[in-house]
Design a protein around this motif. Structure first.
Motif, short mmCIF file in Angstrom:
data_model
loop_
_atom_site.label_atom_id
_atom_site.label_comp_id
_atom_site.label_asym_id
_atom_site.label_seq_id
_atom_site.Cartn_x
_atom_site.Cartn_y
_atom_site.Cartn_z
N LEU A 261 0.65 -1.19 -0.45
CA LEU A 261 -0.07 0.10 -0.41
C LEU A 261 0.67 1.80 0.02
O LEU A 261 1.15 1.94 0.95
N THR A 262 1.67 1.24 -0.80
CA THR A 262 2.69 2.23 -1.25
C THR A 262 2.48 4.25 -0.50
O THR A 262 3.09 4.85 -0.02
N SER A 263 0.65 4.06 -0.61
CA SER A 263 0.28 5.78 0.17
C SER A 263 0.64 5.24 1.49
O SER A 263 0.82 6.57 2.05
N ALA A 264 -0.09 4.59 1.76
CA ALA A 264 0.41 4.60 3.45
C ALA A 264 1.70 4.37 3.83
O ALA A 264 1.08 3.92 5.04
N ASP A 265 2.37 3.51 3.19
CA ASP A 265 2.49 2.68 3.63
C ASP A 265 4.80 3.02 2.75
O ASP A 265 5.23 1.68 1.86
N PRO A 266 5.22 3.61 2.25
CA PRO A 266 6.06 4.12 1.08
C PRO A 266 6.93 3.17 1.63
O PRO A 266 7.80 2.43 0.42
N GLN A 267 7.69 3.48 2.95
CA GLN A 267 8.93 2.95 3.25
C GLN A 267 8.55 0.86 3.67
O GLN A 267 9.31 0.49 3.84
N GLY A 268 7.17 -0.02 3.62
CA GLY A 268 6.95 -1.19 3.47
C GLY A 268 7.05 -2.29 5.05
O GLY A 268 7.43 -3.13 5.05
N ARG A 269 6.91 -0.51 5.96
CA ARG A 269 6.82 -1.33 7.18
C ARG A 269 5.45 -1.61 7.50
O ARG A 269 5.68 -3.33 7.99
N LEU A 270 4.21 -1.68 7.28
CA LEU A 270 3.03 -2.71 6.88
C LEU A 270 3.29 -3.57 6.85
O LEU A 270 3.22 -4.96 7.35
#
Length: 308
Positions: A54-63
């Motif tokens: 979910l790139t908009s909410a999770d740009p770093q890939g943490r979620l």
């Protein structure tokens, strides 16, 4: 006894395939299911599926990585009840950033009663986004049990009551309804993934400092905030493992649960460390069972690499 056909033992490939298949029942942020499995001989690789990020909410890939940690822990539970011992190697290789972990079969394993309980919980747990209607606070012995479930993963867990939470500090609707509309799907064939519309519920009134004490539809919820000493990809993966262990343990004692993508902000300061994620727990005995969400097709998430 003669005359009774004997079942052939499962091959290593069969055991790993079953572990990967059942592990995909794991929860994920917005039901994104951002994982891929690859079977190579006696090893099972867990990889991130960045097409599901979910790139908009999770740009770093943490979620995304936290979600993969949950499916990793689920796989270890399934392997255990299949009687298979396995090592878990968590990978952080800049040359192959999508490879997160490798499980390797090492021999037989004697199944315990606790592993059987966790496996049953794995099969029956469903995310419940509705307001909870039961006890206002979890008993101390239950909280202690949940703390013990999180401890092996070097992740801190802090229980927070609704009246102690600064809800204006984050999106309060995150516990009640999916944030990413792209994962909402209509409940009609051939939809096989995403959060079905029947699983979403209206935004609820939270109990917080701006509300009168004891009011709010979610006043019977206990929030568990997860923090880590550092904020690396390894911390994110272990957070997902800890959350899976806590959710399954909570299910074994009859608690309903859901995952919030935002860490809560307790009044008086957050727990020490980096806030990663929050889960909400409560009792929903008076409500019907929560609807389940579809799973991705197994041939889309599990790849078997032929061995020579």
């Amino acid at each position: 006894m003669s005359g009774i056909p004997q079942q052939a033992p499962l091959s290593a490939g069969d055991v790993l395939y079953e572990a990967a298949r059942v592990a995909c029942l794991a929860p994920s942020i917005e039901d994104s299911q951002p994982w891929l499995w690859r079977i190579r001989g006696t090893t099972l690789e867990l990889r991130a599926d960045r097409s599901r990020q979910l790139t908009s909410a999770d740009p770093q890939g943490r979620l995304m990585t936290i979600s993969c940690g949950a499916v990793l822990h689920h796989a270890t539970v399934v392997l255990a009840v299949l009687g298979a011992a396995a090592t878990v190697e968590r990978i952080d290789d800049p040359a192959d950033p999508d490879l997160l972990a490798v499980l390797t079969l090492t021999g037989p394993h004697e199944v315990t009663a606790e592993e059987m309980r966790l496996h049953h919980a794995l099969r029956t747990r469903c995310t419940d986004r509705r307001p909870f209607r039961g006890i206002a606070a979890l008993p101390d012995e239950v909280l202690a049990l949940l703390h013990r479930a999180a401890e092996p993963f070097a992740v801190n867990m802090h229980a927070v009551a609704p009246s102690q939470v600064d809800f204006p500090g984050f999106a309060a609707s995150s516990a009640a309804a999916p944030q990413a509309a792209s994962w909402m799907i209509p409940r009609m064939p051939p939809a096989r993934e995403g959060v079905p519309t029947r699983a979403a519920v209206p935004k609820v009134t939270r109990t917080g400092p701006l509300h009168e004490q004891g009011r709010g539809e979610d006043r019977y919820t206990t929030y568990l905030a997860f923090t880590t000493a550092h904020d690396t990809r390894a911390d994110w993966l272990r957070t997902g493992e800890a959350i899976s262990a806590v959710l399954l343990t909570a299910t074994t004692v009859g608690l309903a649960s859901s995952v919030m993508s935002d860490p809560v902000e307790p009044l008086g300061g957050a727990p020490a460390g980096h806030g990663q994620l929050t889960i909400r727990l409560g009792v929903n005995e008076s409500a019907p069972a929560a609807p389940s969400t579809p799973r991705r097709p197994r041939d889309e998430v599990i790849d078997v690499v032929p061995t020579s």
